[in-house]
Design a protein around this motif. Sequence first.
Motif, PDB file in Angstrom:
ATOM      1  N   PRO A  25       0.847  -1.213   0.000  1.00  0.00           N
ATOM      2  CA  PRO A  25       0.000   0.000   0.000  1.00  0.00           C
ATOM      3  C   PRO A  25       0.871   1.247   0.000  1.00  0.00           C
ATOM      4  N   PRO A  26       0.375   2.367  -0.531  1.00  0.00           N
ATOM      5  CA  PRO A  26       1.178   3.602  -0.557  1.00  0.00           C
ATOM      6  C   PRO A  26       1.504   4.070   0.865  1.00  0.00           C
ATOM      7  N   ALA A  27       2.752   4.561   0.996  1.00  0.00           N
ATOM      8  CA  ALA A  27       3.199   5.014   2.314  1.00  0.00           C
ATOM      9  C   ALA A  27       2.417   6.244   2.731  1.00  0.00           C
ATOM     10  N   PRO A  28       2.059   6.324   3.971  1.00  0.00           N
ATOM     11  CA  PRO A  28       1.321   7.516   4.426  1.00  0.00           C
ATOM     12  C   PRO A  28       2.195   8.771   4.341  1.00  0.00           C
ATOM     13  N   VAL A  29       1.564   9.896   3.999  1.00  0.00           N
ATOM     14  CA  VAL A  29       2.280  11.165   3.878  1.00  0.00           C
ATOM     15  C   VAL A  29       2.709  11.627   5.268  1.00  0.00           C
ATOM     16  N   SER A  30       4.055  11.840   5.421  1.00  0.00           N
ATOM     17  CA  SER A  30       4.587  12.268   6.715  1.00  0.00           C
ATOM     18  C   SER A  30       4.632  13.786   6.773  1.00  0.00           C
ATOM     19  N   HIS A  31       4.152  14.326   7.863  1.00  0.00           N
ATOM     20  CA  HIS A  31       4.172  15.774   8.077  1.00  0.00           C
ATOM     21  C   HIS A  31       5.408  16.199   8.864  1.00  0.00           C
ATOM     22  N   HIS A  32       6.325  15.249   9.106  1.00  0.00           N
ATOM     23  CA  HIS A  32       7.505  15.582   9.913  1.00  0.00           C
ATOM     24  C   HIS A  32       8.414  16.558   9.169  1.00  0.00           C
ATOM     25  N   HIS A  33       8.708  16.252   7.885  1.00  0.00           N
ATOM     26  CA  HIS A  33       9.596  17.125   7.110  1.00  0.00           C
ATOM     27  C   HIS A  33       8.950  18.488   6.872  1.00  0.00           C
ATOM     28  N   GLY A  34       7.659  18.536   6.633  1.00  0.00           N
ATOM     29  CA  GLY A  34       7.003  19.822   6.445  1.00  0.00           C
ATOM     30  C   GLY A  34       7.075  20.700   7.676  1.00  0.00           C
ATOM     31  N   LEU A  35       6.939  20.085   8.867  1.00  0.00           N
ATOM     32  CA  LEU A  35       7.031  20.858  10.110  1.00  0.00           C
ATOM     33  C   LEU A  35       8.435  21.403  10.310  1.00  0.00           C
TER      34      LEU A  35
END
Length: 268
Positions: A25-35
């Motif tokens: 399944p597609p990896a969930p979008v991580s908000h870590h790099h955006g933060l």
Amino acid sequence: MNAPDKELQPAPEAPASLGSEPDPPPAPVSHHHGLIGRIRNYFLTGLILVGPVYITVNLTWWFINWVDELVRPLIPVAYRPETYLPLHVPGTGLIIAFLAITTLGFLTANLVGRKLVEFGENILNRMPVVRPVYKSLKQIFETLFSKSGSSFRRVALVEFPSPGMWSLVFLSQTAGPEITARLPRQEEHVSVFMPCTPNPTTGFFFYVPRRDIIELDIPVEAAAKLIMSAGLIQPNGNGDQQKKLGTLADAARVARGTRKAPEPATME
């Protein structure tokens, strides 16, 4: 069912092999790099705002304290503000120095003050070691702070260090008769100062023929920023001036014959 109908039916799909695995399944979008990116941008924005203010305040505070330390020993203890106040008052020495220099200039403008200055200069001129130092410093200060002086008030381009490469210079004065007589080409020469990047207090001093100089319509402060930032801070805050400089440089080269103008196309 007829044979032609059997040929028109689509072939059944081959069954998936038992050893193959389904697609992950597609990896969930991580908000870590955006933060982290937003925090970095906020930090840099704050640094751009606080950095110049902090450096300016510290330099100003250092200059005030430096003048206070020079002037305080000359003030009698009875006239110092800290004698009557429970805390030190910064800037007192700076105010006293400003008033003293202004008063000295006012007194020098009249006849009595000029006579006293001439008397003091005559004493200094008789000292073999002090005389050249005093005369040189006096000429420099008169040139820099005189209203009629024209040194370092104009900016120009010269072709340096090789053909096709242009450098910003500050125009000083025209060459004197003694230097002009010794130059190979008997024409008007101008003394120029080419500062280095990023420290504009050091550089090169040389004489350039007047016809090889391209004067620019930009203030000295803008040229100093351009040199100290290595071209990052352009005059007027855009690239129009840079294009203008390149156009002027190309026009000067064509006028001197160092680069041939493009020939018109001939029709066969």
